[in-house]
Design a protein around this motif. Structure first.
Motif, PDB file in Angstrom:
ATOM      1  N   ALA A  59       9.488 130.869  78.215  1.00  0.00           N
ATOM      2  CA  ALA A  59      10.583 130.975  77.009  1.00  0.00           C
ATOM      3  C   ALA A  59      10.203 132.207  76.398  1.00  0.00           C
ATOM      4  N   ARG A  60       9.056 132.753  76.160  1.00  0.00           N
ATOM      5  CA  ARG A  60       9.098 134.045  75.587  1.00  0.00           C
ATOM      6  C   ARG A  60       9.897 135.269  76.215  1.00  0.00           C
ATOM      7  N   TRP A  61       9.612 135.035  77.595  1.00  0.00           N
ATOM      8  CA  TRP A  61      10.299 136.006  78.471  1.00  0.00           C
ATOM      9  C   TRP A  61      11.818 135.932  78.281  1.00  0.00           C
ATOM     10  N   CYS A  62      12.350 134.761  78.212  1.00  0.00           N
ATOM     11  CA  CYS A  62      13.952 134.487  78.038  1.00  0.00           C
ATOM     12  C   CYS A  62      14.118 135.047  76.547  1.00  0.00           C
ATOM     13  N   ALA A  63      13.420 134.697  75.761  1.00  0.00           N
ATOM     14  CA  ALA A  63      13.803 135.138  74.316  1.00  0.00           C
ATOM     15  C   ALA A  63      13.994 136.530  74.178  1.00  0.00           C
ATOM     16  N   LYS A  64      13.043 137.359  74.863  1.00  0.00           N
ATOM     17  CA  LYS A  64      13.151 138.687  74.916  1.00  0.00           C
ATOM     18  C   LYS A  64      14.441 139.417  75.496  1.00  0.00           C
ATOM     19  N   ARG A  65      14.788 138.703  76.462  1.00  0.00           N
ATOM     20  CA  ARG A  65      16.096 139.171  77.111  1.00  0.00           C
ATOM     21  C   ARG A  65      17.327 138.591  76.665  1.00  0.00           C
ATOM     22  N   HIS A  66      17.191 137.589  75.717  1.00  0.00           N
ATOM     23  CA  HIS A  66      18.485 136.959  75.457  1.00  0.00           C
ATOM     24  C   HIS A  66      18.174 136.485  73.609  1.00  0.00           C
ATOM     25  N   PRO A  67      17.872 137.425  72.858  1.00  0.00           N
ATOM     26  CA  PRO A  67      17.740 137.546  71.660  1.00  0.00           C
ATOM     27  C   PRO A  67      18.563 136.342  70.968  1.00  0.00           C
ATOM     28  N   LYS A  68      19.461 135.742  71.163  1.00  0.00           N
ATOM     29  CA  LYS A  68      20.242 134.810  70.612  1.00  0.00           C
ATOM     30  C   LYS A  68      19.316 133.733  70.221  1.00  0.00           C
ATOM     31  N   LEU A  69      18.229 133.576  71.390  1.00  0.00           N
ATOM     32  CA  LEU A  69      17.607 132.092  71.381  1.00  0.00           C
ATOM     33  C   LEU A  69      16.682 132.267  70.063  1.00  0.00           C
ATOM     34  N   TYR A  70      16.288 133.378  69.439  1.00  0.00           N
ATOM     35  CA  TYR A  70      15.623 133.614  68.216  1.00  0.00           C
ATOM     36  C   TYR A  70      16.218 132.730  67.147  1.00  0.00           C
ATOM     37  N   PHE A  71      17.684 132.517  67.259  1.00  0.00           N
ATOM     38  CA  PHE A  71      18.517 131.910  66.225  1.00  0.00           C
ATOM     39  C   PHE A  71      19.013 130.498  66.589  1.00  0.00           C
ATOM     40  N   THR A  72      19.318 130.349  68.166  1.00  0.00           N
ATOM     41  CA  THR A  72      19.907 128.994  68.495  1.00  0.00           C
ATOM     42  C   THR A  72      18.716 128.023  68.775  1.00  0.00           C
ATOM     43  N   TYR A  73      17.344 128.730  69.300  1.00  0.00           N
ATOM     44  CA  TYR A  73      16.518 127.719  69.756  1.00  0.00           C
ATOM     45  C   TYR A  73      15.319 127.750  68.892  1.00  0.00           C
ATOM     46  N   LEU A  74      14.785 128.913  68.308  1.00  0.00           N
ATOM     47  CA  LEU A  74      13.310 128.938  67.982  1.00  0.00           C
ATOM     48  C   LEU A  74      13.369 128.047  66.607  1.00  0.00           C
ATOM     49  N   PRO A  75      14.345 128.141  65.753  1.00  0.00           N
ATOM     50  CA  PRO A  75      14.303 127.042  64.615  1.00  0.00           C
ATOM     51  C   PRO A  75      13.867 125.674  64.831  1.00  0.00           C
ATOM     52  N   LYS A  76      14.922 125.152  65.835  1.00  0.00           N
ATOM     53  CA  LYS A  76      14.524 123.724  66.143  1.00  0.00           C
ATOM     54  C   LYS A  76      13.222 123.383  67.000  1.00  0.00           C
ATOM     55  N   VAL A  77      12.745 124.335  67.694  1.00  0.00           N
ATOM     56  CA  VAL A  77      11.367 124.179  68.361  1.00  0.00           C
ATOM     57  C   VAL A  77      10.424 124.182  67.400  1.00  0.00           C
ATOM     58  N   VAL A  78      10.399 125.071  66.149  1.00  0.00           N
ATOM     59  CA  VAL A  78       9.450 124.968  65.334  1.00  0.00           C
ATOM     60  C   VAL A  78       9.308 123.660  64.535  1.00  0.00           C
ATOM     61  N   LYS A  79      10.639 123.303  64.077  1.00  0.00           N
ATOM     62  CA  LYS A  79      10.790 122.050  63.324  1.00  0.00           C
ATOM     63  C   LYS A  79      10.134 120.735  64.117  1.00  0.00           C
ATOM     64  N   SER A  80      10.540 120.748  65.263  1.00  0.00           N
ATOM     65  CA  SER A  80      10.197 119.670  66.327  1.00  0.00           C
ATOM     66  C   SER A  80       8.650 119.800  66.428  1.00  0.00           C
ATOM     67  N   LEU A  81       8.265 121.075  66.594  1.00  0.00           N
ATOM     68  CA  LEU A  81       6.418 121.013  66.691  1.00  0.00           C
ATOM     69  C   LEU A  81       5.876 120.438  65.620  1.00  0.00           C
ATOM     70  N   LEU A  82       6.208 120.776  64.215  1.00  0.00           N
ATOM     71  CA  LEU A  82       5.735 120.355  63.076  1.00  0.00           C
ATOM     72  C   LEU A  82       5.724 118.708  63.062  1.00  0.00           C
ATOM     73  N   GLN A  83       6.882 118.216  63.419  1.00  0.00           N
ATOM     74  CA  GLN A  83       6.908 116.733  63.370  1.00  0.00           C
ATOM     75  C   GLN A  83       5.944 116.261  64.428  1.00  0.00           C
TER      76      GLN A  83
END
Length: 209
Positions: free
Chosen positions: A20-44
């Motif tokens: 996931a980190r590998w892909c985020a570095k090569r597809h920066p859009k994931l920091y906006f389309t993916y990361l916020p959802k994962v952080v919220k989900s992890l906290l829940q």
């Protein structure tokens, strides 16, 4: 046949997190389309408000957004195959079975390179859903029993959450110290087994201190 968990057992750290980190570095859009959802989900999930499979579904959703997945997964393993533990490579056999909760699309390429069999979570990248149950804890044991696999001579895992499968093996081994040290599976009394069962139901990995 010997069976092995993968992440933090014969590979360190977790290959799905690393990819996931590998892909985020090569597809920066994931920091906006993916990361916020994962952080919220992890906290829940940590608060007990979200079951493991729903958290995992959110976590693996990055796979749906990687258009060049086939290219990236091979490059990822080109770089990270060296993380496979030396102790495992020294005893690897052709009939080995890797059994992992990580998605099959991530595990399959490295299993092919190693020349061994594998069972992993079947995740549909096109639709972003699990095709079958998450290959975690008791689901691993159920899979082995339902399909009448050969007897497991030795089973290796880093987590006591895999106790159901460890109990099916003739010998079980716990892997510690960042996938570098192998010891005998601990003898579990009734009270400890109850704790293991309760922890499995919460979806957390269980490690000895």
């Amino acid at each position: 046949m010997n069976a092995y968990d993968f992440d933090e057992t014969i590979f360190y750290p977790d290959c799905s997190v690393l990819f996931a980190r590998w892909c985020a570095k090569r597809h920066p859009k994931l920091y906006f389309t993916y990361l916020p959802k994962v952080v919220k989900s992890l906290l829940q999930y940590k608060k007990g408000k979200l079951p493991r499979y729903k958290f995992e579904r959110t976590f693996f959703s990055f796979l749906k957004q990687v258009d060049d997945f086939d290219e990236q997964i091979e490059k990822f393993w080109d770089k990270n195959e060296c993380r496979i533990s030396r102790w495992y490579l020294e005893q690897k056999r052709p009939d080995d079975l890797i059994i992992s909760a990580s998605p099959a699309c991530i595990i399959a390429p490295i299993a092919r390179r190693l020349g061994v069999n594998y069972v992993a979570t079947d995740y549909d990248r096109e639709y972003g859903v699990f095709v079958d149950n998450l290959m975690y804890a008791k689901e691993k044991a159920k899979y082995i029993i339902d399909r009448d696999f050969p007897v497991i001579e030795n089973f290796y895992s880093d987590s006591l959450a895999d106790t159901p499968l460890a109990l099916l093996a003739e010998h079980a081994h716990l892997v510690k110290d960042k996938a570098q040290t192998v010891v005998d599976w601990p003898k579990l009394d009734v009270e400890t087994l109850k704790v293991v069962r309760d922890k499995i139901n919460t979806g957390w990995n269980i490690h000895l201190k």
